[in-house]
Design a protein around this motif. Structure first.
Motif, mmCIF file in Angstrom:
data_model
loop_
_atom_site.group_PDB
_atom_site.id
_atom_site.type_symbol
_atom_site.label_atom_id
_atom_site.label_comp_id
_atom_site.label_asym_id
_atom_site.label_seq_id
_atom_site.Cartn_x
_atom_site.Cartn_y
_atom_site.Cartn_z
ATOM 1 N N LEU A 10 67.287 -29.887 45.855
ATOM 2 C CA LEU A 10 68.069 -31.024 45.402
ATOM 3 C C LEU A 10 69.514 -30.906 45.866
ATOM 4 C CD1 LEU A 10 66.875 -31.576 41.738
ATOM 5 C CD2 LEU A 10 66.183 -32.778 43.783
ATOM 6 N N VAL A 61 63.460 -27.058 41.315
ATOM 7 C CA VAL A 61 64.154 -28.287 40.930
ATOM 8 C C VAL A 61 65.329 -27.962 40.017
ATOM 9 C CG1 VAL A 61 63.916 -30.296 39.422
ATOM 10 C CG2 VAL A 61 62.260 -29.907 41.218
ATOM 11 N N LEU A 62 65.086 -27.151 38.999
ATOM 12 C CA LEU A 62 66.142 -26.846 38.054
ATOM 13 C C LEU A 62 67.262 -26.030 38.681
ATOM 14 C CD1 LEU A 62 63.904 -26.111 35.014
ATOM 15 C CD2 LEU A 62 65.513 -27.979 35.256
ATOM 16 N N ALA A 63 66.887 -25.045 39.490
ATOM 17 C CA ALA A 63 67.915 -24.203 40.100
ATOM 18 C C ALA A 63 68.795 -25.025 41.041
ATOM 19 C CB ALA A 63 67.274 -23.041 40.861
ATOM 20 N N PHE A 98 69.210 -28.197 40.976
ATOM 21 C CA PHE A 98 69.939 -29.166 40.161
ATOM 22 C C PHE A 98 71.194 -28.502 39.606
ATOM 23 C CE2 PHE A 98 70.408 -32.972 37.815
ATOM 24 C CZ PHE A 98 70.871 -32.638 36.562
ATOM 25 N N ALA A 99 71.040 -27.263 39.153
ATOM 26 C CA ALA A 99 72.197 -26.520 38.667
ATOM 27 C C ALA A 99 73.232 -26.387 39.786
ATOM 28 C CB ALA A 99 71.781 -25.134 38.172
ATOM 29 N N ILE A 100 72.760 -26.158 40.999
ATOM 30 C CA ILE A 100 73.684 -26.030 42.127
ATOM 31 C C ILE A 100 74.434 -27.339 42.368
ATOM 32 C CG2 ILE A 100 73.849 -25.634 44.612
ATOM 33 C CD1 ILE A 100 71.604 -23.634 44.340
ATOM 34 N N ILE A 101 73.758 -28.466 42.161
ATOM 35 C CA ILE A 101 74.451 -29.754 42.288
ATOM 36 C C ILE A 101 75.611 -29.817 41.306
ATOM 37 C CG2 ILE A 101 74.316 -32.224 41.914
ATOM 38 C CD1 ILE A 101 71.522 -32.249 42.784
ATOM 39 N N LEU A 102 75.326 -29.466 40.044
ATOM 40 C CA LEU A 102 76.369 -29.512 39.029
ATOM 41 C C LEU A 102 77.532 -28.606 39.415
ATOM 42 C CD1 LEU A 102 74.251 -29.355 35.738
ATOM 43 C CD2 LEU A 102 75.198 -31.356 36.873
ATOM 44 N N ILE A 103 77.185 -27.392 39.847
ATOM 45 C CA ILE A 103 78.230 -26.440 40.221
ATOM 46 C C ILE A 103 79.003 -26.956 41.430
ATOM 47 C CG2 ILE A 103 78.659 -24.102 41.065
ATOM 48 C CD1 ILE A 103 76.215 -23.198 39.480
ATOM 49 N N GLU A 108 81.485 -29.674 40.579
ATOM 50 C CA GLU A 108 82.680 -29.171 39.914
ATOM 51 C C GLU A 108 83.566 -28.392 40.872
ATOM 52 O OE1 GLU A 108 83.870 -29.933 37.159
ATOM 53 O OE2 GLU A 108 82.160 -30.975 36.299
ATOM 54 N N GLU A 124 74.310 -37.497 45.427
ATOM 55 C CA GLU A 124 73.164 -37.829 44.574
ATOM 56 C C GLU A 124 72.450 -39.095 45.012
ATOM 57 O OE1 GLU A 124 75.909 -35.903 41.870
ATOM 58 O OE2 GLU A 124 75.039 -35.365 43.814
ATOM 59 N N LEU A 135 70.666 -38.649 48.355
ATOM 60 C CA LEU A 135 69.585 -37.667 48.280
ATOM 61 C C LEU A 135 68.278 -38.317 47.878
ATOM 62 C CD1 LEU A 135 68.830 -34.619 48.252
ATOM 63 C CD2 LEU A 135 69.073 -34.746 45.796
#
Lengths: 317, 247, 306
Positions: C39, C97-99, C101-106, C109, C222, C225
């Motif tokens: 993601l 997906v979750l990992a 996704f976390a990278i997107i958030l990071i 920021e 986002e 993607l």
């Protein structure tokens, strides 16, 4: 039983707050409880059902928009608007699920994501209902007696609904239906081979989860009398997934714990200044998302069997 | 009871089963043998409904089930066990069997009443556990069972759906002599109640159990008949048995 | 309908489609070869655009900034792969997906911290600011033409790389059967890192070229993607050819839909409704396309595997 203790605590809590003359936390808590309901509904389909749906925001946000639109058009009774929200969400879940559950694995994830985005774009393009800016409601839904506008009353209403949802989930999980869903998650091919029409069970699970998601949406619209289109965005789907993971995939209280931890963490970072951290990075509080991301990443990377490993954590009867 | 007429299956350019015509009569143990890659598991998959059959007909108890989905065939009385163990690993033995019993006892679209309250389900599951020799392991988590025990559970799951016809796909796969004897005894007992289509490589078991044998080579049935007949058939010896008996 | 309008929209669709291809190609390779849902691919696109904006400003030239941005993003991509993402290979899709996704958030920021919350300025290069007259008399933005050219050249180069070179053969082998590729003794780790870095560079190219047209802001990854995922689902996971066909299809359908649907609705719907329904249905169009394709071909148009 543990559950009763927790609910007693949750029931007393706002009274304590009122005594302390601090109603902000009552409002914050009702928000957490609403997200708990939403996350719990996702946990049903993701945790118990093993279906990685990345489009749950469609039902959550969809339910919110239904209530919002009805309110703006003059229909403000909770007794009518909320069931309609649930029904619309369940119907959407039926259509999306019927199409998506024909696929497996990554295609399923992608297609649920895509459908949710479709719904997002549809609602955002409705200029007369807020479009990009969101929909302002005239106020909370009406009950016909008393008022939901009182934050204390609102909290108790939400608490009761959460209790009902959790109890219903508990019964569902231990029922025949729940067993089949668990079996399908464990070994889909064999479940079909011993005679269960897997598709039908998965679809129904998906619809139930969608309906409850819609209920949560109806509540979130009422929380601030405002419906933001971001409720429908796939980032929202991701946020709900984070809550489920944090709280415990496939556990009854997973959604509640996850919502509490995530929203609590965000609130702590944004509203409580840690002096030494502030010296290092003066406006660290604007970047709460970073902490959430790092926490999530750490959990996911360190989980021994991956997140799916958590599926087996529950003891089966 | 079961009739296959001209059943074929291709995977792209590869012909897996080729115009297979076969019938299984009620009450018999009919063995299906053949070299590796002959298409036996493919055929089982087609009969069970997991693999689509584009040409040919599959008739079960007089009804054409060629297009029926797998779960419907189970309801009609057809069950299958897998060559590579496919059980509910994180469930206990009891729960595994209870699940299969549940599948055959009415709809599972019940959302409120706890399953644990349905004693009948679990009593039946215990009975089957007894039959397959897993009474002492009834509360063990399936993943912790020994290989032989897992194979027994594998067969037990098929039996628990109260089938009329059971498709056993190499039930003795990977088993040592003791476990094999136990499995042979189990099948011998089973035949009193169900008809069996048995795919096996273990010739000892095949010749002891089978009423009739069909030989599948390169997707085609090259011979069908009583064990003595098959043993003596020169074509069969050349294509398959020769290797087995010489060994 | 004037032919000029049709031509213009086709060119816009082509332009968008080719840029989408740059993203989709990297995504489908990573997915096909490493079996990883990434993601964060959109984040690389965003980072590429931000690097481009900064380097263009620093060097004062669009064309000097471009290779710098590509290199920087490729390095970021390689580092990301080596430190984090390679641990996700072989894990289940939900974890990936979750990992990511976390990278997107990071990433969002980090970009916000490094570059601030305001959108960045990225201008079309001065020499390409004006229109060009096409045969037939039509005027079209020269920059957009350059985008089409760049996209087409890269597509051809990628095609040659994948089909004619040894590296490309390894890539294709890996896409259709990973275990075989490993068994053949390919240095999988370096191949994966290289593929990932290439994907990152392609993202950066798309981000850099689209920057002047779309806004360079946090979260820009986002939206695109999702489109890239739709493309590879339509095209078939692991297939560059599928990504190419899918991107053009999506690009043209999306652009034409947005341009023509409101007009089309205007013919038989009251103007109020047409102006609301037009954009709504246009947005939905590509998802409908995806649903239709998946109905007839559940594995996409050109599945690379089995």
């Amino acid at each position: 039983m543990r559950a009763i203790a927790v609910f007693l605590l949750l029931a007393i809590f706002p009274l304590v707050m009122q005594a302390m003359d601090n109603l902000f936390y009552v409002s914050f808590a009702s928000r957490v409880l609403i997200y708990a309901i939403a996350a719990t509904s996702l946990n049903l389909v993701l945790g118990y059902g093993g279906m990685v749906s990345f489009g749950h925001a469609a039902f959550f946000g969809g339910g919110a928009f239904v209530v919002g639109i009805l309110a703006v058009e003059g229909l403000r009774s909770a007794w009518i608007a909320w069931p309609i929200a649930i029904a619309v969400a369940a119907l959407a879940a039926l259509v999306i699920g019927a199409l998506s559950l024909r696929t497996r694995g990554v295609y399923f994830i992608m297609i649920t994501l895509a459908f949710a985005q479709m719904i997002y774009y549809i609602f955002v393009s409705l200029k007369s209902y807020g479009g990009d800016d969101g929909l302002q409601m005239p106020g909370r839904s009406t009950l016909g007696f008393g008022t939901l506008g009182n934050d204390l009353v609102w909290y108790y209403v939400v608490l009761c609904i959460l209790a009902a949802v959790l109890y219903a989930m508990h019964r569902l999980v231990h029922s025949r239906f729940g067993r089949v869903i668990a079996a399908i998650r464990e070994n889909e091919a064999r479940a079909e081979a011993i005679g269960f029409p897997v598709y039908r069970y998965q679809l129904l699970c998906f619809v139930i989860a969608g309906g409850i998601g819609g209920l949560a949406g109806a509540l979130i619209a009422n929380q601030s009398s405002y419906v933001s289109p971001s409720l429908l965005h796939w980032i929202q789907s991701g946020t709900l997934m984070i809550m489920v993971i944090l709280g415990g995939v496939g556990t009854l209280w997973g959604g509640v714990i996850g919502a509490a931890v995530l929203l609590g963490l965000e609130h702590l970072i944004a509203d409580y200044r840690i002096a030494w951290l502030a010296k290092l990075a003066p406006n660290y509080q604007d970047h709460a998302g970073l902490a959430v991301g790092i926490v999530l990443l750490t959990i996911v990377m360190l989980a021994p069997e991956g997140i799916s490993g958590f599926f087996g954590r529950r003891r089966h009867a | 009871m079961l009739e296959l007429r001209g059943v074929s299956k291709r995977f792209g350019g590869v012909v897996a089963t080729d115009d297979v015509t076969l019938e299984v009569t009620r009450g018999e143990v009919h063995a299906l043998i053949g070299p590796n890659g002959a298409g036996k598991t493919t055929l089982i998959g087609q009969i069970a409904g997991v693999l689509a059959t584009e040409s040919g007909r599959i008739i079960f108890n007089g009804a054409d089930i060629t297009r029926q989905p797998a779960h419907a065939r189970v309801a009609a009385g057809l069950a299958r066990s897998y060559q590579i163990t496919s059980i509910f690993r994180r469930f206990s033995v009891l729960d595994n069997l209870a699940l299969a019993v549940q599948a055959r006892s009415g709809t599972s679209f019940h959302f409120w009443r706890p399953v644990l309250a349905e004693r009948a389900l679990f009593d039946q599951a215990r009975a089957i556990a007894g039959e397959i020799g897993l009474s002492t392991r009834i509360d063990a988590v399936a993943a912790t069972l020994a290989h032989g025990e897992q194979r027994a559970l594998e067969v037990g799951l098929a039996l628990a759906t109260q089938p009329q016809l059971v498709l056993l796909d190499e039930p003795m796969a990977g088993m040592g002599p003791e476990d094999s004897q136990a499995m042979i005894a189990l099948i011998a007992k089973m035949r009193e109640r169900v008809t069996v289509l048995l795919v096996e490589h273990d010739m000892d078991a095949v010749f002891r159990l089978a009423n009739r044998i069909s030989v599948l080579v390169n997707g085609r049935v090259i011979a069908t008949g009583a064990p003595a007949q098959i043993r003596a058939d020169p074509e069969v010896r050349r294509a398959y048995l020769g290797e087995e008996l010489a060994a | 309908m004037p032919a000029i309008l049709l031509l213009e929209q086709s060119l816009n669709g082509l332009q968008f489609g080719l840029m989408l291809f740059l993203l989709a190609a990297g995504l489908t390779l990573v997915f096909g070869i490493m079996d990883m849902i990434n993601l964060a691919h959109g984040s690389l696109y965003m980072i590429g655009a931000y690097f481009m904006a900064s380097f263009a400003q620093m060097t004062g030239s669009f064309w000097l900034g471009l290779p710098l941005a590509l290199a920087a993003t490729a390095i970021v991509g390689a580092l990301l792969e080596m430190s984090l993402l390679r641990r996700l290979y072989g894990r289940d899709h939900l974890t990936q997906v979750l990992a990511t996704f976390a990278i997107i958030l990071i990433a969002n920021e980090v970009v916000r911290i490094a570059w601030g919350s305001q959108p960045m300025m990225l201008n079309t290069p001065a020499e390409l600011a004006g229109p060009v007259t096409l045969p037939g008399g039509m005027q079209y933005a020269s920059y957009r033409l350059v985008i089409i050219a760049v996209g087409a050249v890269v597509a051809v180069l990628l095609y040659l790389l994948v089909t004619k070179t040894r590296v490309g053969m390894l890539v294709r082998a890996g896409a259709s059967n990973r275990e075989m590729a490993v068994a053949m003794g390919v240095n999988i780790r370096r191949l994966f890192t290289a593929v990932f870095a290439l994907g990152a560079a392609l993202c950066a190219l798309a981000g850099a070229m689209l920057g002047p047209i779309l806004a360079v802001q946090v979260g820009m990854g986002e939206n695109i993607l999702i489109l890239a995922f739709v493309v590879i689902v339509i095209g078939g996971i692991g297939s560059i050819r599928g990504a190419f066909v899918g991107s053009l299809l999506v690009g043209v359908v999306d652009t034409s839909g947005r341009a023509f649907l409101p007009l089309f609705f205007g013919v038989f719907l009251p103007p109020q409704l047409a102006s609301a329904a037009g954009p709504a249905v246009a947005s939905v169009l590509i998802y409908l396309l995806m649903a239709v394709v998946l109905y007839f071909r559940p594995q996409g148009l050109f599945p690379a595997r089995g």
